[in-house]
Design an enzyme around this catalytic site. Structure first.
Site, PDB file in Angstrom:
ATOM      1  CD  GLU A 270       0.147  -1.137   3.316  1.00 14.45           C
ATOM      2  OE1 GLU A 270       0.293  -2.169   2.633  1.00 14.45           O
ATOM      3  OE2 GLU A 270       0.266  -1.115   4.547  1.00 14.45           O
ATOM      4  CD  GLU A 304      -2.390  -4.026  -0.417  1.00 16.89           C
ATOM      5  OE1 GLU A 304      -1.979  -3.219   0.452  1.00 16.89           O
ATOM      6  OE2 GLU A 304      -2.374  -5.269  -0.241  1.00 16.89           O
TER       7      GLU A 304
HETATM    8  N1  BES Z   1       1.046  -4.381   3.869  1.00 17.42           N
HETATM    9  C1  BES Z   1       0.763  -5.609   3.237  1.00 17.42           C
HETATM   10  C2  BES Z   1       1.836  -6.122   2.348  1.00 17.42           C
HETATM   11  C3  BES Z   1       3.127  -6.543   2.993  1.00 17.42           C
HETATM   12  C4  BES Z   1       3.166  -7.243   4.138  1.00 17.42           C
HETATM   13  C5  BES Z   1       4.288  -6.281   2.395  1.00 17.42           C
HETATM   14  C6  BES Z   1       4.364  -7.642   4.684  1.00 17.42           C
HETATM   15  C7  BES Z   1       5.480  -6.667   2.943  1.00 17.42           C
HETATM   16  C8  BES Z   1       5.526  -7.348   4.098  1.00 17.42           C
HETATM   17  C9  BES Z   1      -0.494  -5.508   2.374  1.00 17.42           C
HETATM   18  O1  BES Z   1      -1.365  -4.513   2.721  1.00 17.42           O
HETATM   19  C10 BES Z   1      -1.230  -6.794   2.540  1.00 17.42           C
HETATM   20  O2  BES Z   1      -1.711  -7.024   3.601  1.00 17.42           O
HETATM   21  N2  BES Z   1      -1.285  -7.607   1.504  1.00 17.42           N
HETATM   22  C11 BES Z   1      -1.865  -8.912   1.538  1.00 17.42           C
HETATM   23  C12 BES Z   1      -3.115  -8.997   0.736  1.00 17.42           C
HETATM   24  C13 BES Z   1      -4.331  -8.593   1.481  1.00 17.42           C
HETATM   25  C14 BES Z   1      -5.554  -8.629   0.614  1.00 17.42           C
HETATM   26  C15 BES Z   1      -4.592  -9.400   2.722  1.00 17.42           C
HETATM   27  C16 BES Z   1      -0.851  -9.828   0.948  1.00 17.42           C
HETATM   28  O3  BES Z   1       0.097  -9.333   0.348  1.00 17.42           O
HETATM   29  O4  BES Z   1      -0.980 -11.032   1.104  1.00 17.42           O
HETATM   30 ZN    ZN Z   2      -2.640  -4.968   4.300  1.00 20.07          ZN
END
Ligand code: BES
Ligand code: ZN
Length: 863
Positions: A270, A304
């Site tokens: 995000e 996101e």
């Molecule tokens: N902030 C996370 C992505 C992230 C987490 C990047 C840890 C690096 C390290 C993002 O907002 C997120 O939660 N993405 C999920 C998908 C979501 C729909 C649950 C993901 O990447 O699995």
């Molecule tokens: Zn997230």
């Protein structure tokens, strides 16, 4: 190779209770990038302001960096030293200074995909949680918020597109180079910084916000992929409108960009104004994406986007508060997807995921509260507990106060903490104050791990029935004793023979270890519908006969409860069969038959409801999991249902599939039901099933039908199987996301040679450890294939341990994610226990293991 810096000999444990506010704030940061695939020069200028009362040095975290130069207020500065991989700058008595540090990094050799890395000629960043320190020295903690100015310069041919957070305020050319200057007006933590440089094409659109501001939207992908971005763009616009309507939250920049990259550890990120996505959650067209993929794109784009408020405008004080942004944002994306499609079906899917991923975590060696007390490596805490249980905790608050008061609470939360780094406690307090509820006891959900159990029984006195509840919360590592939780429990009670009035949907609050709830007068024992809509993330122990469950499956007015009743009926039958008792197939067959003919039923609901519980979930109900017996009995029940209702399955398949371009809930449901029908029919062993599956595979006008037919064929042993796999491979070998499916269906196969097949596929020229999607599609699918992974000779365990060992030096984050299945050893027989533990020990014996894998493997071994 992993940097020596990220492999400490002794694991360091970070404790939540050790939190201290930062000594220095950094109101402004200027970054200057001279871009190159294998050498990027980074100049960072940090304006620092002392917050501590007395002089203290400035601690800047680094990971694999060497300072090429350090300057303070423009002067070359010698007052610095390295402390391990960190940089400590002595600023003497200064209260404020500009600290400049130059470094050089090598994106091409960054195989961890954290920090600045190269993905197929593209340069991109991933900074959450602690990747910014791999780009430049910085405190790299989420409670240090700064305004960023980013200048980047590079070869115009190699990097025609230059993107960062905020707005592009200037750009120009210098010989074969060009440069761009980006400014983000919103102060943000370093984990939200992003930069992308490379050859990309854009799908542009715009959105007018509720206050009438025009926002330019861009989705950036590789040339040739732009025609697959339409669904993501629509999802983005829908999300923006939804957050205005439901939470009153408006977007706050003139530009919103999304970039899709092929090599990505997670689903998406995000970053402020510049989300970076795994291609798998952006690209979709009917020929290459299934309905599940389409829903994934919509849900992740929304997630996101929603972080812009729940995560970015209000961020986290420290990583122990991760669920503050992730749990709340998952709750928001779940409700968005429910509103965009079928709410009961979405709820069923979310509960199924919770039970598949979170309940086992909560019952195993890696159990932790949604606000953990300690960790060694934060990357290991992006868990189903933080995300999915975290979302359930928010949902319970919303359920207890209702939508209007919940909105008052979230309004207060956003207003109170806008621009701040907040805590979970801040959120709970805002809901308390804004919604007017006492959440004193409820806070235990943030402290205690483990899935609460409610043991229920009915009692009668003088024709008045009541429900007795006994609540227990099981011990988890480090938490031997537990207090009872506060939770909303939705229930109803019905007279099956219609002889009394029903108790209509009622919301009660459970708080005690024991509690009695009056249900009212019933002439006979009522059918109890309990935890309707899955109002609390708990396990309910309640003995109900097949007659009562079948009645609820047919008559309950809550669709989720109907689903639950049928699942419980199936589960009881399967557990009995696996334990050597007779599983009563007939009651299940009748209930499934009735659900199929249910007149007004939505096909999507029917498809969910008639699906048998997964092998893993059946195992979770047993004292000792017997994967072979579970597979055998589940297949037997599937074959029995298939045979008894064969004409119904054939009738479903005889009709034609809705056109793949029709993405309405009804069309998706229709396709899903056809997939389920084909699986039931194939389970009977009907001689014409492979030919029928092959015909569906060949005639399919889209990937949903095609993949469902291929998956069904992949379980079997027909010529059609070989042909279909070959046709699929030849057709899609140049499309990485579809090729992932080809690996995945083979690793999912119920054949008994699947472990050997996976081993062989790992040697396939298209297999690579460099791409996390490919790794997950093969090995992740294997760990989800219970009987294969738990093959009695330990070959599945060995394969996963070999992978963990081979992948760790390249990509520790993704490697560590493969370990939890090995940690479930306590649930299995002694033979499997010994084999699983031996693999964990073998992993731990590797020299130079990452902190990620060390933490997961050592905790998993403890049990
Ligand atoms: N902030 C996370 C992505 C992230 C987490 C990047 C840890 C690096 C390290 C993002 O907002 C997120 O939660 N993405 C999920 C998908 C979501 C729909 C649950 C993901 O990447 O699995
Ligand atoms: Zn997230």
């Amino acid at each position: 190779m992993t940097d020596a810096s990220s492999t400490p000999a002794i694991p360091v444990t970070i404790h939540r209770s050790d939190y201290r506010a930062p000594d220095w704030s950094i109101p402004d940061i200027a970054l200057d990038f001279a871009l190159g695939i294998d050498a990027t020069k980074v100049g960072a200028a940090l304006s620092v302001v002392r917050q501590a009362d007395a002089p203290v040095p400035l601690l800047l975290r680094g990971d694999g960096l060497t300072p090429a130069a350090v300057r303070v207020d423009g002067e070359v500065w010698n007052g610095w030293r390295m402390d391990g991989s960190d940089l400590i700058v002595d600023l003497g008595e200064r209260n404020a200074a500009t600290v400049e540090v130059d470094t050089v990094i090598d994106p091409a050799s960054n195989t961890q995909l954290s920090g600045l890395y190269a993905s197929g000629g593209l340069l991109c960043t991933q900074c959450e949680a602690e990747g910014f320190r791999r780009i430049t020295f910085h405190p790299d903690r989420p409670d240090v918020l700064s305004r960023y100015k980013v200048r980047m310069q590079g070869d115009k041919a190699a990097f025609p597109i230059l993107l960062s957070n905020g707005n592009c305020v200037d750009q120009g050319e210098e010989g074969s180079d060009h440069w761009a200057l980006w400014e983000d007006p919103w102060p943000k933590p370093s984990y939200l910084f992003a930069l992308v440089a490379g050859d990309l094409v854009v799908n542009k659109d715009s959105f007018t916000t509720m206050s009438g501001r025009e926002v330019e939207l861009g989705i950036w992908v590789r040339g040739g992929d732009q025609d697959r971005t339409g669904h993501a763009m629509q999802a983005l616009k829908d999300s923006m409108a939804w957050d205005e309507r439901v939470y009153g939250r408006e977007y706050d920049l003139d530009l919103f960009n999304i970039v899709a990259v092929s090599d990505f550890n997670m689903g998406a990120m995000e970053n402020k104004g510049l989300n970076i996505f795994n291609t798998r959650y952006i690209l979709a067209d009917p020929d290459t994406a299934t309905d599940v993929d389409y829903d994934g794109v919509e849900g992740v784009v929304a997630h996101e986007y929603f972080h812009n408020w729940s995560g970015n405008r209000v961020t986290c004080r420290d990583w122990f508060q991760l669920s503050l942004k992730e749990g709340f944002t998952v709750f928001r994306d779940q409700n968005f997807s429910a509103d965009m499609g079928s709410p009961p079906v979405k709820r069923i899917e979310d509960v199924r995921l919770l039970r598949a991923a979170q309940f086992p975590e909560d019952a195993g060696p890696l159990a932790h509260p949604i606000r953990p007390d300690s960790f060694q490596e934060i990357s290991n805490f992006y868990t189903a507990t933080i995300y999915n249980k975290g979302a359930e905790i928010i949902r319970m608050m919303a359920t207890m106060v209702g939508p209007e008061r919940f909105r008052n609470g979230t309004d207060l939360y956003f207003d109170r903490h806008d621009g701040e780094a907040a805590t979970c406690e801040d959120f709970v307090k805002a809901i308390e104050d804004g919604a007017g509820i006492d959440l004193g006891q409820f806070r235990r959900w943030y402290e205690q791990a483990g899935t609460p159990r409610l043991k229920l029984s009915l009692a009668e006195e003088g024709g008045v029935w009541s429900l007795n509840i006994v609540q227990t919360v099981p011990p988890t590592p480090g938490q031997p004793g537990k207090q009872p939780m506060m939770m909303p429990l939705r229930l109803a009670a019905f007279a099956m023979d219609g002889s009394s009035d029903a108790l209509a949907d009622t919301l009660v609050t459970v708080t005690g270890a024991t509690q009695r709830i009056a249900l009212g007068k019933f002439a006979a024992r009522p059918a109890l519908s309990v935890n309707r809509g899955f109002s609390a993330p708990i396990i309910v122990d309640f003995e109900r006969g097949p007659g009562e469950l079948a009645w609820l499956a047919a008559h309950d007015d809550d669709p989720f409860a109907r689903y639950e009743a049928l699942q419980q009926l199936m589960l009881d039958t399967l557990v009995a069969a696996v334990s050597g008792k007779t599983g009563d197939h007939q009651a299940v067959i009748e209930a499934v038959g009735q659900t199929l003919t249910g007149a007004a039923s939505d096909p999507a609901f029917v498809a969910e409801a008639v699906l048998l519980p997964s092998e893993a979930f059946i195992g979770d109900q047993m004292v000792t999991v017997d994967p072979d017996a579970i597979r055998r009995e589940r297949l037997a029940l599937q074959a029995a249902i298939g045979a008894a209702l064969e004409t119904k399955w054939r009738a479903i398949l005889a009709g034609s599939a809705p056109p793949a371009t029709d993405l309405s809930s009804k069309a998706k449901g229709g396709r899903r039901l056809r997939g389920v029908a084909l699986a039931y029919l194939a389970a009977t062993g009907a001689g014409d099933a492979p030919a029928l599956a092959f015909r569906i595979f060949s005639d399919a006008d889209g990937m949903t039908e095609r993949q469902a037919a291929l998956a069904t064929l992949a379980h079997g042993d027909s010529d059609e199987r070989v042909a279909a796999l070959d046709i699929f491979y030849q057709r899609y070998r140049d499309n990485p996301l579809v090729l992932d499916k080809w690996f995945q269906v083979q690793a999912w196969s119920l054949r008994d040679d699947t472990v050997d097949a996976v081993k062989a596929l790992a040697q396939h020229p298209d297999f690579t450890l460099a791409n996390p999607n490919r790794v997950r599609s093969l090995y992740g699918a294997l760990t989800g294939n219970q009987a294969a992974f738990h093959q009695a000779d330990g070959a599945g365990y060995r394969l996963i341990a070999d992978l963990v060992i081979a992948l760790d030096p390249k990509n520790p984050q993704t490697s560590a994610k493969m370990i939890p299945p090995l940690g479930r050893w306590k649930r299995f027989d002694e033979g499997r226990q010994a084999l699983m533990k031996a693999e964990l020990e073998r992993i731990l014996a590797q020299p130079g293991l990452s902190r990620d894998v060390t933490e997961q493997a050592s905790k998993s071994l403890l049990g």
